[in-house]
Structures are given as C-alpha cells and as structure tokens.
Design an enzyme around this catalytic site. Structure first.
Site, PDB file in Angstrom:
ATOM      1  N   MET A 114     -10.783  34.150  44.693  1.00 28.14           N
ATOM      2  CA  MET A 114     -10.531  34.324  46.082  1.00 28.14           C
ATOM      3  C   MET A 114      -9.230  33.916  46.529  1.00 28.14           C
ATOM      4  O   MET A 114      -8.718  32.897  45.731  1.00 28.14           O
ATOM      5  CB  MET A 114     -11.371  33.435  46.868  1.00 28.14           C
ATOM      6  CG  MET A 114     -11.630  33.512  48.206  1.00 28.14           C
ATOM      7  SD  MET A 114     -13.051  34.001  48.899  1.00 28.14           S
ATOM      8  CE  MET A 114     -14.079  32.466  49.056  1.00 28.14           C
ATOM      9  N   CYS A 115      -8.683  34.114  47.710  1.00 21.94           N
ATOM     10  CA  CYS A 115      -7.199  33.708  48.095  1.00 21.94           C
ATOM     11  C   CYS A 115      -7.486  32.455  48.561  1.00 21.94           C
ATOM     12  O   CYS A 115      -8.603  31.729  48.805  1.00 21.94           O
ATOM     13  CB  CYS A 115      -6.769  34.528  49.125  1.00 21.94           C
ATOM     14  SG  CYS A 115      -6.882  36.267  48.764  1.00 21.94           S
ATOM     15  N   GLN A 116      -6.615  31.685  49.034  1.00 27.07           N
ATOM     16  CA  GLN A 116      -6.378  30.297  49.579  1.00 27.07           C
ATOM     17  C   GLN A 116      -5.647  30.519  50.736  1.00 27.07           C
ATOM     18  O   GLN A 116      -4.489  31.037  50.852  1.00 27.07           O
ATOM     19  CB  GLN A 116      -5.984  29.360  48.742  1.00 27.07           C
ATOM     20  CG  GLN A 116      -7.188  29.056  47.682  1.00 27.07           C
ATOM     21  CD  GLN A 116      -7.296  27.572  47.311  1.00 27.07           C
ATOM     22  OE1 GLN A 116      -6.392  26.595  47.761  1.00 27.07           O
ATOM     23  NE2 GLN A 116      -7.769  27.307  45.994  1.00 27.07           N
ATOM     24  N   ILE A 172      -1.986  32.421  49.480  1.00 25.44           N
ATOM     25  CA  ILE A 172      -1.739  32.574  48.185  1.00 25.44           C
ATOM     26  C   ILE A 172      -2.992  33.612  47.901  1.00 25.44           C
ATOM     27  O   ILE A 172      -3.927  33.361  48.232  1.00 25.44           O
ATOM     28  CB  ILE A 172      -1.561  31.289  47.133  1.00 25.44           C
ATOM     29  CG1 ILE A 172      -2.818  30.417  47.431  1.00 25.44           C
ATOM     30  CG2 ILE A 172      -0.377  30.705  47.162  1.00 25.44           C
ATOM     31  CD1 ILE A 172      -2.772  29.233  46.487  1.00 25.44           C
TER      32      ILE A 172
END
Lengths: 280, 280
Positions: free
Chosen positions: A1-3, A78
C-alpha cells in the site's frame, strides 16, 4: 500500500524533518519503491516535485529533504503501485486548478470498481484509480457550486457526501488541499499530531534523528501532521477512526465527521475479495 | 523583458547544456531576476520546477542544470516582472490539464489591455496577463473542440486564429506545449535551431562551456531549440520573423504561418505607448 504525509500550519513551516523519515520508507525502511511526490503551497502558488524513482535513493528527494520550503499546506506520497504503471503521470500528488486555486490530491488505497463517468471538466492524464477519483471529486464540486468558491463549511459538507459515495467500494485514505485547508479521509488507517506550545523533542521512527522544536518555534506556532504511520516514536500520535473525514486549518482541527469505514482492513483483504468476486 | 527557452525532440533528450547558459541570464549575464521555471514532459506526465528566486543563484536551478531529465518537450522561462508581483503563482511556465493532457505555457511580453472575459473553465491563480492569456487560449480551444482532442493541424489552425485576436494588443512571444507538439509564437523576436546529423560542437554565449554533440548523439537524433536570444555563439540560429507562429514536432518544423507582428519593437516602446495612452 502507498503511504501519505500531510502538513497544515498556521505559519509557513518546512517539512524537512518529517520528510527525512518518510522518504526512507520509499525503498529503505519499507517497500514503497514505485515513485514519490510532494507538493507545497506557498501563498496561492504551489510547487510539486514528482519522481518515478524510489524516494530513499532519489536525488530530487535529497534536495527536498535538505532545502527548506516554508509552506502552510503540504501533501506527500510514496507509491506502491496497485493500479497504473510506474510512470510520471501516475505519480501522486495530482494537481488541478479549480476556482483559481490549485488543488493537490494523494490517495492511499484502491477503488477497483469505482469508475464513475466524467463530463470532461477534469480528465485523468494517467491510468490510476486515484487520479480518476480526484477528477471526479473536483467535477462534482464544480457542478455543485458552479463558478463560486464555497465556504470551508460548505466544502467540507460536500466532500463528506462525495466520500460516502465511494467509501464502501474499496480503500480510500486520501489527502486533499487547496492551499487554504487540508482535508484527510481515514478509510482504514491514518494518524495525526498537532504540535503546539509547550514544544518538546521528537525522534524519527525511520532513522536515528531528533529535533528539539523548542529551538525552532515561536509560542504561537501550530502544526498538524497527518500520516499513514506515525513518523516519530516518542510523541502521542492520534489514530483517526476508520470512516472519518477531517478538515485541518491553521494547524488545527477545523471540523470532523463520520463517513463509512472501508469493508477491507488491508490491501490483501481487498485483493482477496476482488479475486473471489465477492463484491465486484 | 522575460526570456523563453523551448526544446522539442524526436528522442528523449536532456536540456542540461542549454539550461546552463540560459540560467545565467537570470541575475548574472542578464537582468531576469524575478523567478524562473522549467517544465518537462516525460511520456504523458510532466514535471515543473518553479522558483521565485533568480535562476543564476538558485539551488533548484543548480539541480536542474546537473540532473539530466530526458524529455521530448521542454519549456523554460526566466522572468523580469512587468505585471504581477514576484510570487510563486506568477512564475512561468503555467500548467493546466485539457483533454487528459498537461499543457505548459510561458510568455515573454505584455498585453496590457487584453483581459477578455473567462467562462470559469480555466481561472488564473496569480495576477499576470500571461496566465490570463493562457487560460483564455485553453478555454477557447475547449469551447471550439468540446471534449474531442483536435488533430495537430486543427490545433495549429485554431491557435493561429486565437493569436490573431491578441497579437496587436502588445507583445506576445510565447511557447505552448501539450507534450506532443511545441508551438512558438514570435511577436517581436525568437530564434531557433534544428540540430541534426552531421552534428558539431557548440559553445555557450553566456559561459565558457562547449559540448561536442557528435559524442552524445545518434545519427537519427533531431532536436529543435527555440529561444529569445541564441544560446550559442558558433551555430547558425534562425531568426523567426515577427508575426509568425510555428509548430514543432519530432525535433523539426511541422508547420508555420503568419500572424501579426507586435506594433512595438521592445517593452520600452510598449511602456511609452501605454503611458501616452496612444493605444489604450
């Protein structure tokens, strides 16, 4: 997963300290290697730095980490790609103009079956579900309010209604800013902290680096930082509840309300459900 | 007056050499101290670096000079403010999205009495005549073609008609790109060069620096560079005639046509006319 990483302040503040830790998660302390981006509002203007390279090893990220840009609203991201190739046009935050202001948007999650038709007011440049969602949100705001900029309260109320439309379709943590306010949606997980007097010392979770905010701030300064996972290991971050929408202004909470929590706790749950066809 | 730099190529090319000389004009070899910006197309994506600081002494400009970003279309601008404060939102190139593509625009000149009404499809964020002009051009294109992307020829023809509307109102040298083509309008002065095999050596006019393109290119490479004043002192730059519109594609001239030359040769002429009220 993105952050996600967001910052909202009452005085222009640089994000160098927080970004130092955050960028490490892009290929060093975590797996988000598929590009990164950060957008700063300065007055009504904005600048966005985008890079399809991992942030931990990016020349551009090193510049952003070391070059203090003072801003009232910042959104960083990110990426770990779920939908859409690793390309510049798929790199968050996305930028559009509406009502003579820039809008920045970054998304952490996946909305596999949410592709509502667009009218052509805003059109995605890349092929992510995230940019589609952003275009749809701005189109809906434009259609609701016409050429008139809504008040903060009207904007928040409209964003809540829109979020209720897609919150059940997947995972939709997002940050959105027009340079005046920063709006955060917690679909699965998101934390925040409001730093204000009396200030203390903070130590990064992703690298052995501390800062003493007493040396860098004035008594009236106030900064809200919102992130997918707490950036420091010695401060009291607040977990936002899944299914909640927040508006930050002047470094503080301006408003908050319930939405709908994601039916999936993690991207793995969502991937399993998608594969099984249980909801899609 | 501001200065423009554009590049259009048939293979992704970096602009480090040209930008080395160009940035010097922002506070060192020339007076364009009021900010600078550069936008790169990479695939359908774009990244824009903006800085209200003089380019000759900017940390960000040093990064752009030394960090090769390979692009098919680039637009850069160094600013000497005539209208609009020195602020980030007034820094060129300006960015908007239309038909699912980014559009970049930079303007060199001044259109003091050209403020046609806008419909709210595109709205300026800052207060320059340049951004207003850009918004007006894109609105007109959107109204003419609807949600359908026009062909290159139709786009060029539409841009010519629009340029005829404002060319007499002041000075309107500009560069415009959607990542596919680069359009250049010469209102008073603009030069170009098409570099192709057989390649030679080039020496910058603004700093003692040379490059031998034979060592950096392949035989089929082709690069068009467009600028307000020639960047090198040993190559055959072509002066565009005042009152001409050009479309560059794949590093070469795709089309060109006449518009109307500016009634003013310089910004000083324009300022005098404005003060005298002779035309305004």
């Amino acid at each position: 997963m993105c952050q996600l990483l967001g910052m909202n302040c009452n005085v222009p503040t640089d994000i160098c300290f927080s970004f130092s830790g955050f960028r490490k998660r892009g290929g060093e302390t975590d797996v988000h290697r598929d590009g990164w981006g950060i957008g700063f509002f300065e007055g009504k203007g904005s600048r966005v730095f985008l890079d399809p390279e991992p942030s931990a090893h990016s020349v551009l990220a090193e510049l952003v980490r070391s070059y203090p840009i003072r801003s009232l609203n910042v959104i960083a991201h990110i990426r770990k790609a779920t939908e859409g190739d690793v390309r510049l046009e798929n790199t968050h935050p996305f930028l559009r103009e509406l009502w003579g202001r820039h809008w920045l948007f970054a998304h952490n999650g996946h909305l596999p079956d949410f592709r509502p038709p667009l009218k052509g007011i805003m059109t995605p440049v890349g092929n992510t579900d995230s940019e589609w969602l952003f275009c749809w949100i701005l189109e809906k705001l434009r259609c609701q309010f016409g050429t008139r900029t809504p008040s903060r309260n009207d904007l928040f109320s409209a964003l809540r209604k829109l979020t209720l439309t897609f919150a059940e379709h997947g995972i939709s943590n997002f940050l959105l800013s027009n340079g005046d306010v920063l709006v955060a949606h917690c679909s699965t997980h998101l934390s925040y902290i409001v730093r204000q007097a009396p200030f203390g010392e903070a130590h990064l979770a992703d690298e052995d680096m501390s800062v003493d905010f007493r040396e860098l701030t004035k008594p009236a300064d106030r900064v809200a930082v919102i992130t997918s996972l707490p950036l420091t290991d010695n401060e009291a971050w607040v977990d936002m509840r899944p299914g909640s929408l927040w508006m930050f202004c002047d470094g503080n909470i301006y408003d908050q309300c319930d939405t709908i929590p994601s039916p999936y706790k993690t991207m793995a749950d969502l991937a399993t459900a998608t594969a099984e066809g249980s909801r899609f």
